[in-house]
Motif scaffolding. Structure first.
Motif, mmCIF file in Angstrom:
data_model
loop_
_atom_site.group_PDB
_atom_site.id
_atom_site.type_symbol
_atom_site.label_atom_id
_atom_site.label_comp_id
_atom_site.label_asym_id
_atom_site.label_seq_id
_atom_site.Cartn_x
_atom_site.Cartn_y
_atom_site.Cartn_z
ATOM 1 N N GLN A 174 -8.278 4.581 -4.831
ATOM 2 C CA GLN A 174 -6.497 3.675 -4.489
ATOM 3 C C GLN A 174 -6.124 2.569 -5.189
ATOM 4 O O GLN A 174 -7.496 1.608 -4.668
ATOM 5 C CB GLN A 174 -7.042 3.821 -2.596
ATOM 6 C CG GLN A 174 -5.328 2.717 -2.360
ATOM 7 C CD GLN A 174 -4.344 3.388 -2.179
ATOM 8 O OE1 GLN A 174 -4.457 4.674 -2.531
ATOM 9 N NE2 GLN A 174 -3.098 2.527 -2.727
ATOM 10 N N PRO A 175 -5.196 2.874 -6.180
ATOM 11 C CA PRO A 175 -4.701 0.878 -6.311
ATOM 12 C C PRO A 175 -4.004 -0.380 -5.723
ATOM 13 O O PRO A 175 -4.065 0.727 -4.328
ATOM 14 C CB PRO A 175 -3.565 1.651 -7.511
ATOM 15 C CG PRO A 175 -3.722 2.906 -7.519
ATOM 16 C CD PRO A 175 -4.021 3.472 -5.558
ATOM 17 N N TYR A 176 -4.771 -1.659 -5.945
ATOM 18 C CA TYR A 176 -4.669 -2.328 -5.395
ATOM 19 C C TYR A 176 -4.329 -3.361 -6.431
ATOM 20 O O TYR A 176 -4.159 -3.269 -7.369
ATOM 21 C CB TYR A 176 -5.991 -2.990 -4.775
ATOM 22 C CG TYR A 176 -6.528 -2.722 -3.413
ATOM 23 C CD1 TYR A 176 -6.429 -3.292 -2.085
ATOM 24 C CD2 TYR A 176 -6.990 -1.486 -3.742
ATOM 25 C CE1 TYR A 176 -6.335 -2.603 -1.108
ATOM 26 C CE2 TYR A 176 -7.592 -0.557 -1.816
ATOM 27 C CZ TYR A 176 -7.199 -1.184 -1.126
ATOM 28 O OH TYR A 176 -7.691 -1.627 0.081
ATOM 29 N N ALA A 228 0.532 -1.433 0.065
ATOM 30 C CA ALA A 228 0.272 -0.156 -0.159
ATOM 31 C C ALA A 228 0.803 1.063 -0.196
ATOM 32 O O ALA A 228 0.151 1.768 -0.534
ATOM 33 C CB ALA A 228 -1.310 0.386 1.129
ATOM 34 N N ALA A 229 2.099 1.372 0.653
ATOM 35 C CA ALA A 229 2.833 2.301 0.743
ATOM 36 C C ALA A 229 3.532 2.814 -0.415
ATOM 37 O O ALA A 229 3.392 4.181 -0.833
ATOM 38 C CB ALA A 229 3.817 2.446 1.761
ATOM 39 N N GLN A 230 3.399 1.514 -1.086
ATOM 40 C CA GLN A 230 4.401 1.656 -2.232
ATOM 41 C C GLN A 230 4.203 2.477 -3.596
ATOM 42 O O GLN A 230 3.437 3.023 -4.832
ATOM 43 C CB GLN A 230 5.024 0.510 -2.798
ATOM 44 C CG GLN A 230 6.326 -0.113 -1.889
ATOM 45 C CD GLN A 230 6.905 -1.085 -2.948
ATOM 46 O OE1 GLN A 230 6.753 -1.606 -4.132
ATOM 47 N NE2 GLN A 230 7.792 -2.198 -1.954
ATOM 48 N N HIS A 231 2.171 2.207 -3.804
ATOM 49 C CA HIS A 231 0.942 2.974 -4.442
ATOM 50 C C HIS A 231 0.873 3.754 -4.254
ATOM 51 O O HIS A 231 0.687 4.455 -5.220
ATOM 52 C CB HIS A 231 -0.563 1.415 -4.201
ATOM 53 C CG HIS A 231 0.090 0.069 -5.150
ATOM 54 N ND1 HIS A 231 0.583 0.357 -6.019
ATOM 55 C CD2 HIS A 231 -0.013 -1.299 -4.058
ATOM 56 C CE1 HIS A 231 -0.009 -1.187 -6.993
ATOM 57 N NE2 HIS A 231 0.196 -1.205 -6.045
ATOM 58 N N VAL A 232 0.543 4.125 -2.820
ATOM 59 C CA VAL A 232 0.802 5.448 -2.300
ATOM 60 C C VAL A 232 1.780 7.183 -3.196
ATOM 61 O O VAL A 232 1.504 7.502 -3.704
ATOM 62 C CB VAL A 232 0.240 5.622 -0.809
ATOM 63 C CG1 VAL A 232 0.813 7.420 -0.704
ATOM 64 C CG2 VAL A 232 -0.559 5.064 -0.442
ATOM 65 N N ILE A 233 3.081 6.047 -2.948
ATOM 66 C CA ILE A 233 3.800 7.064 -3.665
ATOM 67 C C ILE A 233 3.865 6.767 -4.966
ATOM 68 O O ILE A 233 4.250 7.773 -5.652
ATOM 69 C CB ILE A 233 5.518 6.053 -3.315
ATOM 70 C CG1 ILE A 233 5.765 6.600 -1.341
ATOM 71 C CG2 ILE A 233 6.534 6.917 -3.722
ATOM 72 C CD1 ILE A 233 6.705 5.739 -1.303
ATOM 73 N N LYS A 234 3.827 5.744 -5.526
ATOM 74 C CA LYS A 234 3.110 5.783 -6.851
ATOM 75 C C LYS A 234 2.725 6.886 -7.877
ATOM 76 O O LYS A 234 2.069 7.297 -8.756
ATOM 77 C CB LYS A 234 3.253 4.320 -8.240
ATOM 78 C CG LYS A 234 3.056 4.551 -8.995
ATOM 79 C CD LYS A 234 3.048 3.052 -9.656
ATOM 80 C CE LYS A 234 3.016 3.033 -11.140
ATOM 81 N NZ LYS A 234 2.643 3.403 -11.761
ATOM 82 N N CYS A 244 -6.316 -3.001 -9.872
ATOM 83 C CA CYS A 244 -7.568 -2.992 -9.638
ATOM 84 C C CYS A 244 -7.609 -1.423 -8.561
ATOM 85 O O CYS A 244 -6.738 -0.814 -8.011
ATOM 86 C CB CYS A 244 -8.578 -3.374 -8.824
ATOM 87 S SG CYS A 244 -8.695 -5.557 -9.415
ATOM 88 N N ASP A 245 -8.682 -0.837 -8.769
ATOM 89 C CA ASP A 245 -8.869 0.544 -8.229
ATOM 90 C C ASP A 245 -10.530 0.525 -7.060
ATOM 91 O O ASP A 245 -10.786 0.339 -7.542
ATOM 92 C CB ASP A 245 -9.326 1.941 -9.120
ATOM 93 C CG ASP A 245 -7.290 2.231 -9.572
ATOM 94 O OD1 ASP A 245 -6.716 1.607 -8.923
ATOM 95 O OD2 ASP A 245 -7.866 3.244 -10.790
ATOM 96 N N LEU A 246 -9.872 0.777 -5.725
ATOM 97 C CA LEU A 246 -10.589 0.774 -4.968
ATOM 98 C C LEU A 246 -11.267 2.659 -4.943
ATOM 99 O O LEU A 246 -10.597 3.151 -4.395
ATOM 100 C CB LEU A 246 -10.528 0.993 -3.474
ATOM 101 C CG LEU A 246 -11.294 0.976 -2.327
ATOM 102 C CD1 LEU A 246 -12.245 -0.088 -2.215
ATOM 103 C CD2 LEU A 246 -10.713 0.780 -0.961
ATOM 104 N N VAL A 247 -13.055 2.652 -4.869
ATOM 105 C CA VAL A 247 -13.706 4.094 -5.540
ATOM 106 C C VAL A 247 -14.526 4.038 -3.889
ATOM 107 O O VAL A 247 -15.641 3.604 -4.336
ATOM 108 C CB VAL A 247 -13.908 3.931 -6.538
ATOM 109 C CG1 VAL A 247 -14.142 5.410 -7.158
ATOM 110 C CG2 VAL A 247 -12.505 3.971 -8.405
#
Length: 403
Positions: free
Chosen positions: A114-116, A66-72, A162-165
């Protein structure tokens, strides 16, 4: 070929609370990482990760993925902002809007998507549930629903990110799926498509997809929004909130139907599709003030995107042609004159006298340019002198004693 499939989550109140806490934590961390990136001038994903990874992971209860997806997500946001600035979408150099965009850090709403990836989300298609990571631990058995086509896609096709929306109080997953493309056939001619405001699409066969009903629908929606905004009561604001994006969904449905009809006809007749390359049309055209709203609400880019992906999925060749002077040139004799088009609907050639609907004439010109462009791209290269039949070539003999 990648497509995006939307499914609706049906979480319990406890699961919804965990999902909300997750989005809040991820987007709060994204705002802090964006501020650090702006302050240090470091925007690349891997470089920014060295500066903020430990803080993002430790202070907001985020897992490593999750941290890496936030930074990206932060890095991608700055990349998009830079592209918009270069394209001039945020004003000219020195304008207030552009100065603010260049100086302030990017911000994220609490419910931004948020990407998953596969490590954070797994699908149980038989049970109709997903197991999804949250800051409160793994939420298992979160039910989802959708149309039969959407459910079949997530159950049978390879799934990507996937993206959580969170939208309008509801939870969605936007899943990327891989769809096999059909092989593109050699077209027997092209079906030209002229896109406009009065007529959304007019093809070279003479089929008109009129925009009268859609434009009338948009005007009614605009008048209704204006009345509700003027009234400004609690019930009026509630009605405005309910009607959000209704016009957008309606226009998207119309564009889907038009694109499907055009692609089906081209595939049935073995032809390709030729469309105008309309990049930057809003910057090129000059309209009176009452017409600007109509142009801005015209979703021609969406119709072009729908045509492109539906054509690729069906194996129909599609080319984009130069749109210049297609409405002023006669499709029969090739004479070009500004006076050939006395009004919006009428085309009258001042050379050969042909009279036609202006959009139909433009569509015929687009179809012809599609044939020419397809031939230019797919024309075989001229044979080299070495490979021409009947030409003898001298090959060097063996080197060595006695040669």
């Amino acid at each position: 070929m990648k497509l995006v499939v939307q499914v609706k989550l049906q979480p319990t109140p406890q699961q919804a609370s965990s999902l909300e806490a997750t989005l809040r934590a991820c987007n709060t961390a994204a705002c802090e990482a964006a501020a650090v990136a702006r302050r240090t001038g470091v925007y690349r994903n891997y470089d920014l990760r060295r500066d903020v990874y430990q803080a993002v992971k430790g202070e907001h209860r985020l897992g490593a993925q999750a941290a890496q997806h936030v930074i990206k997500k932060v890095s991608d946001a700055y990349k998009t902002l830079s592209s918009n600035i270069r394209a001039g979408n945020l004003g000219r150099p020195g304008s207030k809007r552009r100065r603010d965009a260049e100086s302030r850090p990017v911000s994220f709403r609490w419910d931004a998507a948020q990407p998953y990836d596969a490590r954070m989300l797994s699908w149980q298609a038989d049970a109709g549930t997903v197991s999804i990571w949250t800051v409160d631990g793994r939420c298992k058995g979160v039910a989802y629903t959708g149309s039969p086509q959407q459910l079949k896609a997530v159950a049978s096709l390879p799934l990507g990110e996937c993206d959580l929306v969170h939208r309008d109080g509801m939870w969605f997953l936007y899943a990327t799926v891989e769809v096999a493309e059909q092989a593109t056939y050699e077209p027997d001619g092209f079906l030209g498509v002229d896109m406009g405001i009065a007529n959304i699409a007019y093809d070279s066969d003479g089929n008109r997809h009129a925009g009268t009903r859609l434009n009338g629908y948009r005007r009614r929606q605009q008048r209704l929004r204006k009345r509700l905004q003027t009234k400004s009561t609690k019930s009026a604001r509630r009605l405005l909130a309910r009607r959000r994006r209704k016009e957008t969904r309606h226009a998207a449905n119309v564009n889907h139907l038009i694109a499907k009809t055009i692609v089906t006809e081209a595939a049935r007749t073995g032809r390709g599709i030729a469309v105008e390359k309309l990049t930057g049309i809003r910057d090129r055209v000059r309209l009176r003030k009452p017409q600007r709203v109509t142009l801005s609400s015209w979703s021609f880019h969406q119709l072009g995107a729908f045509l492109t992906y539906k054509a690729h999925r069906a194996g129909v060749p599609l080319v984009q042609v130069d749109p210049r002077y297609t409405s002023q040139t006669c499709n029969r004799c090739g004479h070009r004159d500004k006076r050939n088009r006395p009004d919006q609907e009428t085309f009258t050639c001042r050379s050969c006298g042909v009279v036609a609907h202006a959009d139909h004439n433009a569509a015929l010109n687009i179809a012809q340019r599609g044939v020419e462009d397809w031939g230019a791209v797919n024309r075989p290269h001229a044979a080299s002198p070495r490979s021409q039949p009947g030409r003898e070539t001298c090959k060097p003999g063996p080197s060595g004693p006695g040669s």
